[in-house]
Design an enzyme around this catalytic site. Structure first.
Site, PDB file in Angstrom:
ATOM      1  N   PRO A 137      33.763  14.162  45.743  1.00  0.00           N
ATOM      2  CA  PRO A 137      34.003  12.942  44.975  1.00  0.00           C
ATOM      3  C   PRO A 137      33.040  12.877  43.790  1.00  0.00           C
ATOM      4  O   PRO A 137      31.831  12.796  43.983  1.00  0.00           O
ATOM      5  CB  PRO A 137      33.746  11.813  45.974  1.00  0.00           C
ATOM      6  CG  PRO A 137      33.150  12.430  47.166  1.00  0.00           C
ATOM      7  CD  PRO A 137      33.200  13.910  47.070  1.00  0.00           C
ATOM      8  N   ASP A 172      28.059  14.999  42.858  1.00  0.00           N
ATOM      9  CA  ASP A 172      28.859  14.898  44.083  1.00  0.00           C
ATOM     10  C   ASP A 172      28.342  13.701  44.897  1.00  0.00           C
ATOM     11  O   ASP A 172      27.222  13.738  45.412  1.00  0.00           O
ATOM     12  CB  ASP A 172      28.714  16.208  44.870  1.00  0.00           C
ATOM     13  CG  ASP A 172      29.564  16.222  46.138  1.00  0.00           C
ATOM     14  OD1 ASP A 172      30.028  15.156  46.568  1.00  0.00           O
ATOM     15  OD2 ASP A 172      29.756  17.334  46.688  1.00  0.00           O
ATOM     16  N   HIS A 173      29.158  12.687  44.992  1.00  0.00           N
ATOM     17  CA  HIS A 173      28.695  11.448  45.635  1.00  0.00           C
ATOM     18  C   HIS A 173      28.490  11.606  47.141  1.00  0.00           C
ATOM     19  O   HIS A 173      27.916  10.744  47.796  1.00  0.00           O
ATOM     20  CB  HIS A 173      29.673  10.310  45.347  1.00  0.00           C
ATOM     21  CG  HIS A 173      29.039   8.940  45.319  1.00  0.00           C
ATOM     22  ND1 HIS A 173      27.932   8.618  46.060  1.00  0.00           N
ATOM     23  CD2 HIS A 173      29.360   7.825  44.618  1.00  0.00           C
ATOM     24  CE1 HIS A 173      27.598   7.357  45.843  1.00  0.00           C
ATOM     25  NE2 HIS A 173      28.446   6.854  44.961  1.00  0.00           N
ATOM     26  N   ARG A 174      28.947  12.710  47.707  1.00  0.00           N
ATOM     27  CA  ARG A 174      28.642  12.935  49.121  1.00  0.00           C
ATOM     28  C   ARG A 174      27.151  13.211  49.281  1.00  0.00           C
ATOM     29  O   ARG A 174      26.553  12.919  50.314  1.00  0.00           O
ATOM     30  CB  ARG A 174      29.415  14.156  49.655  1.00  0.00           C
ATOM     31  CG  ARG A 174      30.915  13.965  49.701  1.00  0.00           C
ATOM     32  CD  ARG A 174      31.601  15.242  50.147  1.00  0.00           C
ATOM     33  NE  ARG A 174      31.249  16.368  49.275  1.00  0.00           N
ATOM     34  CZ  ARG A 174      31.693  17.593  49.446  1.00  0.00           C
ATOM     35  NH1 ARG A 174      32.468  17.889  50.466  1.00  0.00           N
ATOM     36  NH2 ARG A 174      31.366  18.553  48.606  1.00  0.00           N
TER      37      ARG A 174
END
Lengths: 490, 367
Positions: free
Chosen positions: A284, A460-462
């Site tokens: 994401p 990467d929002h993870r």
């Protein structure tokens, strides 16, 4: 007896496949149906079982090569009694004209043309026509003649002779090797003449109307949906044609140039597409922007260029941004991490393999500088120069294309300010540098013309939350706005 | 049979006689239909399943070697095909899709006849009346109409021949099978609708098109249905015999959903790794029809080395014949494509043929 295994059409109408992996080597003894290679077609990755039992005498293509259907890929030494049917070798599959040259009666040992072996594809992906007995031969042979001298390409030009690079047949196959492979060179030299233009889009009543009015639809520009030619278009064209011609207005319509060109998806383009899709639909993405007054950085660069300690080094905004990124990364390590789905772990790297997106003649590649955090400014400068030159020459080694931990893409060189870059798969962040422009900006309470640059960061929002991403970007920006700020960060 | 002893099912009404680990479980409703299956028959069912799987892998290899244009593998569906195909009488008539090579084997098809269509030599591999099996139908589901029509003919003739139609889960979304069921029910035609639910319509999982078990649709048409474990050769045999008995005795059509799994690709052009979950496939691997029967034979002391050696030798021998037959096929003359379009020539077709002759003559060595 030597038998060739020619690449079959593995999936209903394919013209080529890529050898992914060989599972045999020259000298190996293989059994019937033993898996000899992994092959990727446009439709599937499949195992290729050997059609012969015997000893491998030659592999004609390297792993990674895209091979035309019908081209020989392996030669086997097969015990004579096992090969009563002589169909496997002899006449090349692609040269139908030769194999059908004599009268049918003169060839009692009929070639059992295997499925998919008949039509060798030309560069346009269509089956090759047998040469006509009438007037067609002249044009055909004229087209073939020039290919004997290899068409100069950037790759082959840098090498003394094509034969000097046998380790990479995919890149520099000697042009005379086989008709099937040489064909594209000939076709491309006169492709405009030989390739028919796309049929104009229209409906049957409109075609009838055009016929009645004597209008050539290939010369009419459609204004309907999807460039559909309407009755009005035909009428307008007929009216214009009836009127005295105005050359200027007519010129753009009269061309018979193709409206579409179809390019096979392969090589770097194919890998880029796969990597981007994987990245875009796995990680994401969050993108953030920061516009920075980089005048102090530009001044610093000017000073360094004049200093004897940096003489001979190529120092650019990219060099400074790379160094600033190292400093910011040390303070925000989550930007240099990796999501390990398989093990349910986040891997935080204590080293930085800095990827640099490079536009090369073959397409986009992102080679990386190993352990870039340990390099001095001059070390980074040398590494960046080497990396881009190697990439442009198409000689980046596979290990330098993998294992990157974070990337920079310099879209500023194209005069662009900002963008939302897609992560190199497996990396947590990518920083895009915009163009340096003089723009009015607040400076010491006044409006002044300053050298501005916009930084675009995707992460990467993870792995990275807005807080860490923002702090990281702010750190990079702070250094570029005032390089002396590094003192407060290290 | 719309009702049965539900204690025998682990899946909401799935008929099972042989569990995945090879255990034979009793079922009051179904046991009697396979009571005659003795040790020799069990061993011969096993042999047939092994042989058709071997034919399948050989044909797949031939495709990969450029000898066949395409091949639709049946791996995983051997019990559904052998279990049903072996129960048919010689005068019964099969209307199958393109994947029923195991059924064709039971009908006694020549190996080369099995392959020539896939080598692009002909539209039909065999004479339908030689083995009472229609040419493989590539149009999805239309063979259900053909079977129903044939069954109506049998009814009119007053014979007790049964027509059986094989189709997949994907076909159940087509109009043809539904129309066929309306007619079959209305006329109480002696036809069996045999659906091999292999879980995948190419890349579409069955759950997308069937919110309820496929077998549960048939009663709405007035057709009794059974949902059997399609990897259980005995359950498939029992269900097919029940359906045959009903049709022969004038009691109309039956719908059988054989719940199985396509372990391979849809065809050799397909790459199931793009859409099949590895864990799902492994789950079905554990229910493999051949290893299940193997375990049962083992438990009965029938799985001797001599027996398995003989079966494997037979399978290899068949595979060699399949290969030899395939390589020996002579391509047809180009003009023969016009021979069987109509029983009598038409001026329109003659003109096309003339034009094709002229076209071929424009090539060196043309006819």
């Amino acid at each position: 007896m030597i038998k060739d295994f020619k690449l079959p059409d593995l999936g209903e109408g394919l013209t080529e496949s890529e050898i992914v992996k060989w599972q045999i080597a020259v000298g190996d003894t293989v059994e019937l149906n033993q898996v000899i290679a992994e092959v990727e077609t446009a439709k599937a990755v499949v195992d290729l079982p050997s059609p012969f039992a015997g000893k491998v005498t030659a592999l004609h293509e390297a792993a990674g090569a895209t091979v035309q259907v019908g081209a020989p890929i392996v030669s086997f030494d097969v015990p004579a009694e096992a090969g009563a049917d002589d169909s496997g070798d002899g006449t090349a599959a692609g040269s139908g004209a030769d194999s059908e040259g004599g009268t049918p009666e003169a060839k009692p040992e009929r070639q059992s043309v295997l499925v998919g072996y008949g039509p060798a594809a030309e560069s346009d992906g269509r089956p090759k026509r047998r040469r006509r007995s009438g007037n067609g031969g002249g044009a055909g042979s004229a087209g073939v003649a020039p290919q004997a001298t290899a068409e100069p390409t950037p790759e082959s030009a840098t090498k003394p002779t094509p034969e000097s690079a046998p380790e990479d047949p995919a890149e520099a196959t000697p042009a005379a090797a086989s008709p099937a492979q040489a064909a594209p060179a000939a076709a491309s030299s006169n492709s405009a003449a030989s390739k028919p233009a796309e049929r104009p889009r229209s409906t049957p009543p409109v075609r009838k109307m055009a016929k009645d009015l004597g209008v050539d639809l290939t010369r009419v520009t459609g204004t309907g949906r999807d460039r559909l030619i309407t009755r009005a278009d035909v009428q307008a064209f007929a009216d214009t044609a009836a009127a005295p011609e105005t050359p200027g207005a007519q010129a753009p319509r009269s061309g018979t140039a193709e409206r579409e060109v179809r390019i096979p998806i392969k090589g770097v383009r194919k890998h880029t597409a796969a990597a981007m899709v994987r990245s875009a639909f796995t990680a994401p993405h969050v993108s953030e922007f920061l516009t920075v007054d980089v005048t102090p950085t530009m001044e610093l660069l000017a000073k360094l260029k004049d200093s004897s300690a940096f003489a001979g080094y190529r120092l650019t905004p990219l060099t400074i941004v790379s160094k600033a990124l190292m400093v910011a990364l040390a303070r925000n390590p989550s930007l240099n991490s990796r999501w390990d789905e398989e093990n349910g772990e986040i891997v935080q790297m204590n080293y930085v393999n800095l990827g640099i997106a490079a536009a090369t003649p073959r397409g986009l590649v992102v080679p990386n500088i190993k352990d870039a955090e340990q390099l001095s400014l001059t070390g980074l400068s040398t590494a960046l120069t080497d990396l881009t030159e190697t990439a442009r020459a198409g000689k980046t080694s596979p290990e330098n294309l993998s294992g990157g931990t974070i990337s920079i893409t310099n879209i500023g060189v194209f005069g662009i300010d900002a963008g939302t870059p897609i992560l190199n798969p497996g990396e947590a962040a990518i920083l895009a540098m915009g163009a340096v422009r003089k723009q009015p900006w607040e400076y010491q309470g006044e409006i002044a013309l300053r050298q501005m640059m916009t930084l675009s960061l995707s992460f990467d929002h993870r792995l990275v939350d807005g807080e860490q991403g923002s702090k990281f970007l702010a750190d990079v920006g702070a250094i570029l706005a005032e390089p002396g700020m590094v003192l407060t960060m290290v | 049979m719309s009702t049965h002893d539900s204690s025998s099912a682990d899946d909401g009404g799935l008929v099972q006689l042989l569990l995945p680990d090879g255990e034979r479980i009793a079922d009051a409703g179904y046991d009697k239909w396979v009571a005659d299956v003795d040790d020799d028959q069990l061993k011969s069912l096993y042999e047939d399943m092994v042989v058709v799987r071997r034919i399948d892998t050989e044909a797949t290899a031939l495709q990969r070697q450029g000898e066949l244009g395409l091949w639709p593998p049946l791996i995983g569906q051997e019990a559904a095909q052998i279990g049903s195909g072996r129960t048919l009488r010689q005068d019964d008539f099969v209307f199958a899709s393109y994947r029923e090579n195991g059924v064709a084997y039971c009908r006694g098809v020549e190996y080369t006849d099995l392959l020539r269509v896939w080598r692009g030599h002909t539209h039909s591999g065999w004479n339908p009346y030689d083995i009472n099996m229609a040419p493989s139908q590539v149009i999805i589901g239309s063979q259900t109409l053909h079977a129903t029509g044939y069954a109506l003919g049998c009814q009119q003739d007053g014979v007790d021949t049964v027509a059986i139609s094989y189709f997949g889960d994907g076909a159940t979304s087509q109009g043809d099978p539904n129309e066929a069921m309306v007619f079959a029910a209305s006329f109480q035609a002696p036809v069996i609708f045999f659906c091999q639910n292999n879980q995948w319509a190419i890349s579409e999982p069955v759950g997308l098109q069937a919110r309820a078990p496929i077998a549960s649709r048939a009663p709405g048409f007035g057709i009794p249905s059974m949902r059997v474990d399609g990897n259980d050769v005995l359950a498939v045999m029992a269900a097919t015999r029940i359906a045959l008995d009903r049709a022969r005795s004038g009691n109309g059509p039956t719908y059988i959903e054989a719940v199985t799994y396509r372990m391979g690709p849809h065809t050799t052009s397909d790459d199931p790794s793009r859409y099949v979950d590895v864990l799902e496939r492994e789950g079905w691997q554990a229910k493999d029809p051949i290893s299940r029967l193997e375990a049962y034979l083992q438990s009965r002391g029938l799985l001797t080395d001599e027996f398995t050696g003989r079966v494997n030798a037979t399978a290899d021998d068949v595979a060699a014949k399949v290969r030899e037959g395939c390589l020996g096929l002579e391509p047809p003359e180009p003009l023969s494509v016009f021979d069987h379009v109509y029983s009598e020539p038409t001026s329109w077709l003659e003109r096309q043929k003339d034009e094709y002759v002229q076209y071929l003559q424009t090539f060196e060595g043309g006819q």
